[in-house]
Design a protein around this motif. Structure first.
Motif, PDB file in Angstrom:
ATOM      1  N   UNK A   1       9.242 -18.984 -49.066  1.00 21.64           N
ATOM      2  CA  UNK A   1       8.840 -20.733 -47.836  1.00 21.64           C
ATOM      3  C   UNK A   1       9.518 -21.145 -46.175  1.00 21.64           C
ATOM      4  N   UNK A   2      10.836 -20.842 -46.140  1.00 22.06           N
ATOM      5  CA  UNK A   2      11.248 -20.301 -44.776  1.00 22.06           C
ATOM      6  C   UNK A   2      10.634 -19.679 -43.794  1.00 22.06           C
ATOM      7  N   UNK A   3       9.617 -18.594 -43.723  1.00 18.95           N
ATOM      8  CA  UNK A   3       9.595 -17.668 -43.431  1.00 18.95           C
ATOM      9  C   UNK A   3       8.156 -18.602 -42.986  1.00 18.95           C
TER      10      UNK A   3
ATOM     11  N   UNK B   1      11.988 -34.345 -37.923  1.00 19.14           N
ATOM     12  CA  UNK B   1      11.608 -33.543 -39.220  1.00 19.14           C
ATOM     13  C   UNK B   1      11.476 -32.721 -39.696  1.00 19.14           C
ATOM     14  N   UNK B   2      10.647 -31.682 -38.422  1.00 15.42           N
ATOM     15  CA  UNK B   2      10.504 -30.375 -39.309  1.00 15.42           C
ATOM     16  C   UNK B   2      11.828 -29.139 -39.199  1.00 15.42           C
ATOM     17  N   UNK B   3      12.848 -29.893 -38.345  1.00 12.87           N
ATOM     18  CA  UNK B   3      14.509 -29.313 -37.924  1.00 12.87           C
ATOM     19  C   UNK B   3      14.428 -29.093 -39.245  1.00 12.87           C
TER      20      UNK B   3
ATOM     21  N   UNK C   1      17.794 -21.171 -36.172  1.00 18.06           N
ATOM     22  CA  UNK C   1      17.598 -21.045 -37.653  1.00 18.06           C
ATOM     23  C   UNK C   1      16.919 -19.679 -38.309  1.00 18.06           C
ATOM     24  N   UNK C   2      16.011 -18.936 -37.604  1.00 16.42           N
ATOM     25  CA  UNK C   2      15.744 -18.008 -38.250  1.00 16.42           C
ATOM     26  C   UNK C   2      16.421 -16.779 -38.105  1.00 16.42           C
ATOM     27  N   UNK C   3      17.035 -16.664 -37.152  1.00 15.79           N
ATOM     28  CA  UNK C   3      18.029 -15.540 -36.835  1.00 15.79           C
ATOM     29  C   UNK C   3      19.033 -15.941 -38.077  1.00 15.79           C
TER      30      UNK C   3
ATOM     31  N   UNK D   1      13.117 -27.371 -42.404  1.00 16.04           N
ATOM     32  CA  UNK D   1      13.107 -25.876 -42.043  1.00 16.04           C
ATOM     33  C   UNK D   1      15.053 -25.628 -42.762  1.00 16.04           C
ATOM     34  N   UNK D   2      15.892 -27.431 -42.277  1.00 13.90           N
ATOM     35  CA  UNK D   2      17.632 -26.839 -43.010  1.00 13.90           C
ATOM     36  C   UNK D   2      17.242 -25.997 -44.202  1.00 13.90           C
TER      37      UNK D   2
END
Length: 199
Positions: A141-143, A129-131, A74-76, A134-135
Motif C-alpha cells: 500500500x505504501x508503494x 495529510x499525504x505525508x 520516506x520511500x528510501x 505515507x507515514x
C-alpha cells in the motif's frame, strides 16, 4: 479526492499560474521598496526582472519539490520494491539539485525565501495529510501510494512549467522551466516502466 484534483488541474493550472497564483503571492504581504534583483550590490547593470508569472512559478515550484523530497525520503526507508526504492532515491537526488537551482533563481529575482503557498493544497503538491498517510502506510500500500503521489507531482509540475515557458518573460526562468519539463518527461517514463513491472 486526489484524482479529482489532478483532473481539474490539467484545465486550471495554466490560468492559476497567470492569475490565481499571482494574487496568492501578493496576499503574502507588501513587496519591499527595493528589490535585490533590480539593482545589484555591485552597482552593475540591473538584472532583468521577472513578471508575476515568473515569480508565481518559482514560488510554487520550490514548495512542490520540497514536499516531494519529504515523501521520497520516506520511500528510501519504506518502499518494499527494490527498483522503486532505488528510483525514488535517485529522484530525490535530482529534486535536491533542482531545488538548489530554483532557490538560486528565486534569490536572483529578489523573491522572499518564505513559502507563500504554505497551507494551500495546490494540485500536484504533496500535502501534510499525504505525508501523514505515507507515514502510516506499510508494504505494498505504501508503494502504490508513493507511485500515485509522485506521478501527480511530476505531471502537474511539468504542466505548470509549460505554462511558464509560454507565459513567462524572464529568460533564465523560462530556461529553468524547459529543463524541468525535459527532466519530468524522463522521470515519468521511468516511473511508468516501473509501474508496468508491478511496482
Amino acid at each position: 479526492m486526489k484524482a479529482a484534483r489532478g483532473a481539474a488541474a490539467s484545465l486550471l493550472l495554466p490560468l492559476l499560474l497567470v492569475t490565481g497564483l499571482t494574487s496568492c503571492s501578493a496576499s503574502a504581504g507588501p513587496e519591499p521598496a527595493s528589490r535585490p534583483s533590480a539593482v545589484p550590490a555591485s552597482g552593475g547593470t540591473p538584472a532583468p526582472s521577472g513578471d508575476p508569472t515568473d515569480s508565481a512559478w518559482v514560488q510554487l515550484m520550490i514548495p512542490m519539490d520540497e514536499q516531494a523530497v519529504s515523501l521520497l525520503a520516506l520511500a528510501a526507508k519504506k518502499a518494499t520494491d527494490p527498483q522503486l526504492r532505488s528510483w525514488a532515491t535517485g529522484l530525490r537526488t535530482a529534486q535536491d539539485a533542482e531545488l538548489t537551482a530554483l532557490r538560486g533563481l528565486r534569490d536572483r529575482m529578489g523573491l522572499p525565501a518564505t513559502d507563500v503557498h504554505a497551507g494551500h493544497n495546490m494540485p500536484g503538491m504533496v500535502t501534510a495529510e499525504d505525508l501523514a498517510q505515507a507515514g502510516t502506510a506499510e508494504g505494498a500500500p505504501f508503494d502504490r501510494f508513493l507511485v500515485v503521489q509522485i506521478r501527480d507531482h511530476l505531471r502537474q509540475s511539468a504542466q505548470v512549467s509549460r505554462s511558464e515557458i509560454t507565459a513567462g518573460s524572464r529568460t533564465d526562468a523560462k530556461e529553468r522551466a524547459k529543463a524541468l519539463v525535459t527532466a519530468r518527461e524522463g522521470q515519468l517514463a521511468v516511473m511508468d516502466a516501473l509501474a508496468g513491472n508491478g511496482s
